[in-house]
Design an enzyme around this catalytic site. Structure first.
Site, mmCIF file in Angstrom:
data_model
loop_
_atom_site.group_PDB
_atom_site.id
_atom_site.type_symbol
_atom_site.label_atom_id
_atom_site.label_comp_id
_atom_site.label_asym_id
_atom_site.label_seq_id
_atom_site.Cartn_x
_atom_site.Cartn_y
_atom_site.Cartn_z
ATOM 1 N NE ARG A 2 -40.127 -5.506 -5.422
ATOM 2 C CZ ARG A 2 -41.317 -5.064 -5.834
ATOM 3 N NH1 ARG A 2 -42.196 -5.912 -6.343
ATOM 4 N NH2 ARG A 2 -41.612 -3.797 -5.763
ATOM 5 C CB SER A 38 -42.356 3.843 -0.724
ATOM 6 O OG SER A 38 -43.122 2.658 -0.717
ATOM 7 N N GLY A 59 -45.270 -6.799 -4.435
ATOM 8 C CA GLY A 59 -44.705 -5.988 -3.357
ATOM 9 C C GLY A 59 -45.800 -5.236 -2.624
ATOM 10 C CE LYS A 91 -49.610 -3.680 -10.071
ATOM 11 N NZ LYS A 91 -48.809 -3.423 -8.855
ATOM 12 C CD GLN A 135 -45.215 -1.296 -2.880
ATOM 13 O OE1 GLN A 135 -44.241 -1.787 -2.309
ATOM 14 N NE2 GLN A 135 -45.550 -1.627 -4.113
ATOM 15 C CE LYS A 144 -41.154 0.631 -7.900
ATOM 16 N NZ LYS A 144 -42.154 0.753 -6.842
ATOM 17 N NE ARG A 192 -46.171 -1.555 -13.441
ATOM 18 C CZ ARG A 192 -47.509 -1.614 -13.456
ATOM 19 N NH1 ARG A 192 -48.166 -1.582 -14.588
ATOM 20 N NH2 ARG A 192 -48.183 -1.693 -12.315
ATOM 21 C CG ASP A 196 -45.783 1.246 -11.005
ATOM 22 O OD1 ASP A 196 -44.678 0.985 -10.502
ATOM 23 O OD2 ASP A 196 -46.859 1.109 -10.392
#
Ligand code: S3P
Length: 450
Positions: free
Chosen positions: A128, A174, A100, A22, A176, A348, A394, A321
Site C-alpha cells: 500500500r 485521507s 494502514g 478501530k 490517515q 485499501k 471487510r 469503509d
C-alpha cells in the site's frame, strides 16, 4: 484457515452492540502513550490492528496494564502510562500487521524523534502507498526510507530528525494522512496545518481536544501548535459504526426485521451509511445519549424493500469503509446504485473495487466496474457461491451478509482476517443464522478462541 458457511435468513430481530471503534482505539493508544499521566481506556478494540498499535506504544516505552481481556483476542479495558511526549527507542522493528492506519499514524509520531525506528507490516500493507505520508513528513524535515520491494512502500526506516512546521495541501481526502501530519506537528516548533480536499473523519481532532491539546479547524484546514503535552484522561471507545454497518445492511434489506445496535459511535464524519440506507428505503431512528466529544447512541433500524441510490461525491470519504457492504445492499435493492469518485478503494487492504465487483458477479449480480467505482443493477436473486476474502476483513464480512440473502449456501474462504477489525464477528453471525434474538446471545465469547 477457517470458512464461514452462510445460508439465507427469513428473520432478524436482535439487539446488541459491536466492538469498539478501530480508528478511535488506535488514536487512544497513541495519545494515551504521549500524555502526561495514566489513562484508562475502556472498550478498546481488541483486534489485531489495534493490539499492534498498543504493542508499538509499549515498544516505545509506555507501560500498559490490562484490566480486562476478550480471551484469545486482546485487551478491552486497559491503563496506559503516558511518557509526556518522551518516547524511548524501540529495541526491534515495529510490526503494524495489516493496518494502514497504525503504520501511517505511527510514522507521523516517529518522524520527529531522536532515534531511528522501523515499521513493517504484512504482504497487503507492504503493497500500500506510503508516499502519501512520507512526502509531507519529508517536507517537515523527516528522513524516511521506504524499503519495500514496491517503490514507496513499507517497511519504513525513520531516521532521527528535527521537524519544522509546514502547511500541507493534501492531494487526497485521507484522515490517515491528516493525522500523520498533525501527530508530527506535535513535535515541530510552531504551527503545522493541513488542508483536506473534503471533510474526513475527525477523530484525531476530537481526541486531541479530550487530551486538552488545542487544534483549530477553519473550513477544511486544521492546525496544531507543537510542544503541547497531552493531559492524561480516561476514554471510553464507542462501538464501531463500520462494524455495525454489516448488520445495519442485513436488517435494512430484510422487510419485517428490527435491529437495535447499542452504544455505537455517531460522529457525523462517519454516519453517511445511515443517510444512504435511509435513502434506499430503510426506516431508522438514532437515539443519541452522549453528544460531547465523540457522540454515542443507539441505532434502531427496520427493514424494507430497498431501492438503488447514487452515492454523492461528498459522502465517499465518510463511508469509504462501508462501500463493500453498501454494494451488497445495492445488489439487494431494486434499480441501479452508482458509486463513483471512490478511487481510494483501490489502495485499501485489497483493491476493493475489483474484489467487490468480482464477488458480486460470482453471486449473480450485474455490476459494471469503473476506474473509480461501480454501477450495480440490483434486484436479481443472488445465489450462493464460494467467495474469497483475499485476506480483506471487510470483504469477508460484506459477503457473509450477502450470503444471508442468497439461494443456497455461500462459503466465505479465508476469514481469519475479520479479527483485524471485528473480533467476534463469527459469533454474531452464528447468532443471526440461528435466529437468536436476546442480547445475551450476542455477548462475545468469554473463552479463548484458540
Ligand atoms: C482511517 C481512515 C480511513 C479508513 C481507515 C481508517 C483512520 O482511511 O479507510 O479504515 O482511522 O484514520 P483513509 O484516511 O486513508 O481514507
Amino acid at each position: 484457515m477457517s470458512d464461514f458457511r452462510v445460508t439465507a435468513i427469513s428473520k432478524l430481530h436482535a439487539e446488541f452492540s459491536v466492538p469498539g471503534d478501530k480508528s478511535m482505539s488506535h488514536r487512544a493508544a497513541i495519545l494515551g502513550g504521549l500524555s502526561n499521566g495514566v489513562c484508562t481506556i475502556r472498550n478498546f478494540l481488541p483486534s489485531e490492528d489495534c493490539v499492534n498499535t498498543l504493542n508499538a506504544m509499549k515498544a516505545l516505552g509506555c507501560q500498559v496494564e490490562i484490566l480486562e481481556e476478550l480471551p484469545g483476542y486482546g485487551p478491552v479495558n486497559l491503563r496506559i502510562h503516558g511518557q509526556s511526549m518522551k518516547l524511548s527507542p524501540p529495541a526491534a522493528p515495529i510490526d503494524c500487521g495489516n493496518s494502514g492506519t497504525g503504520m501511517r499514524l505511527l510514522a507521523g509520531l516517529l518522524a520527529g524523534q531522536t532515534f531511528t525506528s522501523e515499521l513493517f507490516g504484512d504482504a497487503s500493507l507492504s503493497s500500500r502507498p506510503m508516499g502519501r505520508i512520507t512526502v509531507p513528513l519529508a517536507q517537515m524535515g523527516a528522513t524516511i526510507e521506504t524499503l519495500g520491494e514496491k517503490p514507496g512502500c513499507a517497511p519504513l526506516r525513520i531516521h532521527p530528525a528535527t521537524l519544522a512546521p509546514i502547511h500541507y495541501e493534501m492531494p487526497m481526502a485521507s484522515a490517515q494522512v491528516k493525522s500523520a501530519v498533525l501527530l508530527a506537528g506535535m513535535f515541530a516548533d510552531g504551527k503545522t496545518s493541513v488542508t483536506q480536499p473534503a471533510v474526513t473523519r475527525d477523530h484525531t481532532e476530537r481526541m486531541l481536544a479530550s487530551f486538552r491539546v488545542s487544534t483549530r479547524t477553519e473550513g477544511n484546514t486544521i492546525s496544531i501548535y507543537g510542544g503541547q503535552v497531552p493531559e492524561s484522561c480516561d476514554f471510553t471507545v464507542p462501538g464501531d459504526i463500520s462494524s455495525a454497518a454489516f448488520w445495519l445492511v442485513a436488517a435494512a434489506a430484510l422487510p419485517g426485521s428490527r435491529l437495535l445496535i447499542k452504544d455505537v459511535g455517531l460522529n457525523p464524519t462517519r454516519t453517511a451509511i445511515l443517510k444512504v440506507l435511509t435513502r434506499m428505503g430503510a426506516h431508522m431512528t438514532e437515539i443519541v445519549h452522549q453528544s460531547e466529544g465523540e457522540p454515542i447512541g443507539h441505532i434502531e433500524i427496520h427493514g424494507a424493500a430497498l431501492k438503488g441510490t447514487t452515492i454523492l461525491e461528498s459522502e465517499v470519504p465518510n463511508l469509504i469503509d462501508e462501500i463493500p457492504v453498501i454494494a451488497v445492499a445495492a445488489a439487494l435493492a431494486e434499480g441501479t446504485t452508482s458509486i463513483r469518485n471512490a478511487r481510494e478503494l483501490r489502495v485499501k487492504e485489497t483493491d476493493r473495487i475489483t474484489t467487490v465487483v468480482d464477488n458480486l458477479r460470482a453471486m449473480g449480480a450485474e455490476v459494471q466496474e469503473f476506474e473509480d467505482g461501480m454501477d450495480i443493477q440490483g434486484g436479481a436473486k443472488l445465489h450462493g457461491a464460494v467467495i474469497d476474502s483475499f485476506g480483506d476483513h471487510r470483504i469477508a464480512m460484506a459477503f457473509a451478509i450477502a450470503g444471508l440473502f442468497a439461494k443456497g449456501e455461500t462459503v466465505i474462504r479465508n476469514t481469519e482476517c475479520v479479527n483485524t477489525s471485528y473480533p467476534g464477528f463469527a459469533h454474531h453471525l452464528q447468532a443471526v443464522l440461528a435466529h437468536r434474538s436476546q442480547p445475551a446471545d450476542f455477548n462475545l465469547p468469554t473463552v479463548s478462541r484458540a
